[in-house]
Motif scaffolding. Sequence first.
Motif, PDB file in Angstrom:
ATOM      1  N   PHE A  21       0.854  -1.178   0.000  1.00  0.00           N
ATOM      2  CA  PHE A  21       0.000   0.000   0.000  1.00  0.00           C
ATOM      3  C   PHE A  21       0.894   1.234   0.000  1.00  0.00           C
ATOM      4  O   PHE A  21       1.632   1.461   0.959  1.00  0.00           O
ATOM      5  CB  PHE A  21      -0.902   0.030   1.235  1.00  0.00           C
ATOM      6  CG  PHE A  21      -1.892  -1.106   1.277  1.00  0.00           C
ATOM      7  CD1 PHE A  21      -3.170  -0.930   0.781  1.00  0.00           C
ATOM      8  CD2 PHE A  21      -1.536  -2.339   1.798  1.00  0.00           C
ATOM      9  CE1 PHE A  21      -4.080  -1.971   0.800  1.00  0.00           C
ATOM     10  CE2 PHE A  21      -2.430  -3.387   1.831  1.00  0.00           C
ATOM     11  CZ  PHE A  21      -3.715  -3.209   1.325  1.00  0.00           C
ATOM     12  N   ALA A  22       0.846   2.029  -1.078  1.00  0.00           N
ATOM     13  CA  ALA A  22       1.631   3.261  -1.157  1.00  0.00           C
ATOM     14  C   ALA A  22       0.958   4.390  -0.382  1.00  0.00           C
ATOM     15  O   ALA A  22       1.599   5.375  -0.053  1.00  0.00           O
ATOM     16  CB  ALA A  22       1.826   3.680  -2.617  1.00  0.00           C
ATOM     17  N   ARG A  23      -0.326   4.226  -0.094  1.00  0.00           N
ATOM     18  CA  ARG A  23      -1.081   5.205   0.696  1.00  0.00           C
ATOM     19  C   ARG A  23      -2.228   4.468   1.363  1.00  0.00           C
ATOM     20  O   ARG A  23      -2.380   3.273   1.185  1.00  0.00           O
ATOM     21  CB  ARG A  23      -1.564   6.359  -0.172  1.00  0.00           C
ATOM     22  CG  ARG A  23      -2.490   5.961  -1.301  1.00  0.00           C
ATOM     23  CD  ARG A  23      -2.941   7.116  -2.156  1.00  0.00           C
ATOM     24  NE  ARG A  23      -3.451   8.170  -1.325  1.00  0.00           N
ATOM     25  CZ  ARG A  23      -3.272   9.462  -1.572  1.00  0.00           C
ATOM     26  NH1 ARG A  23      -2.635   9.850  -2.632  1.00  0.00           N
ATOM     27  NH2 ARG A  23      -3.756  10.374  -0.758  1.00  0.00           N
ATOM     28  N   ALA A  24      -3.030   5.149   2.117  1.00  0.00           N
ATOM     29  CA  ALA A  24      -4.158   4.507   2.792  1.00  0.00           C
ATOM     30  C   ALA A  24      -5.032   3.785   1.778  1.00  0.00           C
ATOM     31  O   ALA A  24      -5.223   4.261   0.660  1.00  0.00           O
ATOM     32  CB  ALA A  24      -4.980   5.549   3.546  1.00  0.00           C
ATOM     33  N   GLY A  25      -5.538   2.616   2.165  1.00  0.00           N
ATOM     34  CA  GLY A  25      -6.401   1.857   1.272  1.00  0.00           C
ATOM     35  C   GLY A  25      -7.200   0.823   2.039  1.00  0.00           C
ATOM     36  O   GLY A  25      -6.874   0.496   3.185  1.00  0.00           O
ATOM     37  N   HIS A  26      -8.248   0.306   1.406  1.00  0.00           N
ATOM     38  CA  HIS A  26      -9.021  -0.784   1.989  1.00  0.00           C
ATOM     39  C   HIS A  26      -8.286  -2.084   1.694  1.00  0.00           C
ATOM     40  O   HIS A  26      -7.764  -2.278   0.600  1.00  0.00           O
ATOM     41  CB  HIS A  26     -10.434  -0.837   1.401  1.00  0.00           C
ATOM     42  CG  HIS A  26     -11.332   0.197   1.972  1.00  0.00           C
ATOM     43  ND1 HIS A  26     -11.438   1.465   1.453  1.00  0.00           N
ATOM     44  CD2 HIS A  26     -12.155   0.156   3.049  1.00  0.00           C
ATOM     45  CE1 HIS A  26     -12.294   2.156   2.172  1.00  0.00           C
ATOM     46  NE2 HIS A  26     -12.756   1.389   3.149  1.00  0.00           N
TER      47      HIS A  26
END
Length: 170
Positions: free
Chosen positions: A142-147
């Motif tokens: 995950f490069a950034r926030a994610g589900h």
Amino acid sequence: MTDSDEHKQKELHGYEQMLERLRERFGETTGDALKAVREQAIELGELTREQAERVAEALQRDLEDAAEYVARERGTYADWLHMDLQLVEHWIWDRFSSVADQTRLQWMDLQRELTAASRYHTGEITGPGALVCRECGEVLHFARAGHIPPCPRCHGTRFERASRQQNHQS
């Protein structure tokens, strides 16, 4: 975009907004600051109460996990993220590390034992970094926030934060 996609995007935006607001409340205890930014997101109409609760739980889990890792491994937040900092957008890194550092200090004061092994599940929000499927070992980045999606290999739903070794093997 479906209602479900819009709902997920709203939660991800809420995660990033709440993280920024936590950073602005640096001197406060994380628990008090998290309650305040959760309520602010609700008051501003950014998230429903249910969404804000889910996002706050995800932030709390990620911050405690980062603090525990740094205290236990004497590592850095970059190690916890398991990726080059250039891959992480500067603004999210700056915000996450400052809030996580405050959490680390509180962690050391309270000396809480956390069990990170079963803390991440499909459908939840996670911050940047890598997670490992508890069923088959597949690493999700995950490069950034994610589900968190089901595992693409085995469709497992339980994950843990990847160790540096696991991340390099993927």
